[in-house]
Design a protein around this motif. Sequence first.
Motif, PDB file in Angstrom:
ATOM      1  N   SER A 133       0.800  -1.219   0.000  1.00  0.00           N
ATOM      2  CA  SER A 133       0.000   0.000   0.000  1.00  0.00           C
ATOM      3  C   SER A 133       0.835   1.272   0.000  1.00  0.00           C
ATOM      4  O   SER A 133       0.320   2.339  -0.279  1.00  0.00           O
ATOM      5  CB  SER A 133      -0.942   0.005   1.201  1.00  0.00           C
ATOM      6  OG  SER A 133      -0.190   0.011   2.393  1.00  0.00           O
ATOM      7  N   SER A 134       2.129   1.177   0.331  1.00  0.00           N
ATOM      8  CA  SER A 134       2.952   2.380   0.354  1.00  0.00           C
ATOM      9  C   SER A 134       3.603   2.585  -1.011  1.00  0.00           C
ATOM     10  O   SER A 134       4.045   1.635  -1.651  1.00  0.00           O
ATOM     11  CB  SER A 134       4.011   2.299   1.454  1.00  0.00           C
ATOM     12  OG  SER A 134       4.917   1.269   1.186  1.00  0.00           O
ATOM     13  N   PRO A 135       3.672   3.851  -1.456  1.00  0.00           N
ATOM     14  CA  PRO A 135       4.263   4.124  -2.767  1.00  0.00           C
ATOM     15  C   PRO A 135       5.771   3.918  -2.765  1.00  0.00           C
ATOM     16  O   PRO A 135       6.421   4.047  -1.727  1.00  0.00           O
ATOM     17  CB  PRO A 135       3.922   5.592  -3.004  1.00  0.00           C
ATOM     18  CG  PRO A 135       3.767   6.169  -1.636  1.00  0.00           C
ATOM     19  CD  PRO A 135       3.241   5.052  -0.774  1.00  0.00           C
ATOM     20  N   ARG A 136       6.316   3.599  -3.936  1.00  0.00           N
ATOM     21  CA  ARG A 136       7.767   3.424  -4.053  1.00  0.00           C
ATOM     22  C   ARG A 136       8.479   4.762  -3.942  1.00  0.00           C
ATOM     23  O   ARG A 136       9.539   4.867  -3.338  1.00  0.00           O
ATOM     24  CB  ARG A 136       8.093   2.761  -5.390  1.00  0.00           C
ATOM     25  CG  ARG A 136       9.578   2.603  -5.609  1.00  0.00           C
ATOM     26  CD  ARG A 136       9.895   1.854  -6.872  1.00  0.00           C
ATOM     27  NE  ARG A 136      11.339   1.806  -7.068  1.00  0.00           N
ATOM     28  CZ  ARG A 136      11.918   1.266  -8.112  1.00  0.00           C
ATOM     29  NH1 ARG A 136      11.194   0.707  -9.056  1.00  0.00           N
ATOM     30  NH2 ARG A 136      13.226   1.274  -8.226  1.00  0.00           N
ATOM     31  N   PHE A 137       7.915   5.799  -4.569  1.00  0.00           N
ATOM     32  CA  PHE A 137       8.531   7.127  -4.573  1.00  0.00           C
ATOM     33  C   PHE A 137       7.688   8.101  -3.772  1.00  0.00           C
ATOM     34  O   PHE A 137       6.467   8.067  -3.815  1.00  0.00           O
ATOM     35  CB  PHE A 137       8.704   7.634  -6.007  1.00  0.00           C
ATOM     36  CG  PHE A 137       9.736   6.867  -6.779  1.00  0.00           C
ATOM     37  CD1 PHE A 137      11.081   7.143  -6.618  1.00  0.00           C
ATOM     38  CD2 PHE A 137       9.356   5.857  -7.653  1.00  0.00           C
ATOM     39  CE1 PHE A 137      12.045   6.431  -7.324  1.00  0.00           C
ATOM     40  CE2 PHE A 137      10.307   5.138  -8.361  1.00  0.00           C
ATOM     41  CZ  PHE A 137      11.652   5.425  -8.192  1.00  0.00           C
ATOM     42  N   LEU A 138       8.377   8.986  -3.071  1.00  0.00           N
ATOM     43  CA  LEU A 138       7.729   9.998  -2.243  1.00  0.00           C
ATOM     44  C   LEU A 138       8.106  11.385  -2.741  1.00  0.00           C
ATOM     45  O   LEU A 138       9.227  11.589  -3.216  1.00  0.00           O
ATOM     46  CB  LEU A 138       8.183   9.851  -0.791  1.00  0.00           C
ATOM     47  CG  LEU A 138       7.971   8.486  -0.143  1.00  0.00           C
ATOM     48  CD1 LEU A 138       8.757   8.389   1.170  1.00  0.00           C
ATOM     49  CD2 LEU A 138       6.498   8.241   0.098  1.00  0.00           C
ATOM     50  N   THR A 139       7.201  12.328  -2.605  1.00  0.00           N
ATOM     51  CA  THR A 139       7.509  13.721  -2.918  1.00  0.00           C
ATOM     52  C   THR A 139       8.283  14.323  -1.749  1.00  0.00           C
ATOM     53  O   THR A 139       8.344  13.744  -0.655  1.00  0.00           O
ATOM     54  CB  THR A 139       6.228  14.541  -3.130  1.00  0.00           C
ATOM     55  OG1 THR A 139       5.498  14.572  -1.898  1.00  0.00           O
ATOM     56  CG2 THR A 139       5.359  13.957  -4.240  1.00  0.00           C
ATOM     57  N   LEU A 140       8.856  15.496  -1.967  1.00  0.00           N
ATOM     58  CA  LEU A 140       9.540  16.186  -0.875  1.00  0.00           C
ATOM     59  C   LEU A 140       8.565  16.476   0.262  1.00  0.00           C
ATOM     60  O   LEU A 140       8.921  16.374   1.438  1.00  0.00           O
ATOM     61  CB  LEU A 140      10.181  17.479  -1.368  1.00  0.00           C
ATOM     62  CG  LEU A 140      11.307  17.359  -2.400  1.00  0.00           C
ATOM     63  CD1 LEU A 140      11.880  18.736  -2.713  1.00  0.00           C
ATOM     64  CD2 LEU A 140      12.389  16.412  -1.953  1.00  0.00           C
ATOM     65  N   ALA A 141       7.331  16.805  -0.093  1.00  0.00           N
ATOM     66  CA  ALA A 141       6.313  17.084   0.929  1.00  0.00           C
ATOM     67  C   ALA A 141       5.995  15.830   1.738  1.00  0.00           C
ATOM     68  O   ALA A 141       5.806  15.902   2.959  1.00  0.00           O
ATOM     69  CB  ALA A 141       5.052  17.640   0.286  1.00  0.00           C
TER      70      ALA A 141
END
Length: 81
Positions: free
Chosen positions: A4-12
Motif C-alpha cells: 500500500s505504500s508508494p515506491r517514490f515519495l515527494t519532498l512534501a
Amino acid sequence: MSPSSPRFLTLADVAEILNVTVRQVYALVRSGDLRGIQIGGRGQWRIENDQLEDYIARQYARAESHDLSDEEAPDEVTSER
C-alpha cells in the motif's frame, strides 16, 4: 515496503514523515545526504522509500556513535544560569 505504500515519495511526503519543512528536505537532497531523483520537465524531486529508510538508519547510527563518544569524553560543558 508494504504493497500500500508508494515506491517514490515527494519532498512534501518526506517532510511530513520526518516532521520537518519541505525546504529542509530539499537541502538534504541537494547536499547528497538524502538521495533523490529529478523527474519530468519541471525537475520535480522524488525520494525512493528505501532511500528514506537508509537515511533514517544512518541518522540513528550517527546518533549512537555520538552517544558513545560523549560517554568517553570528559564532561567539559558547564551551565551558566
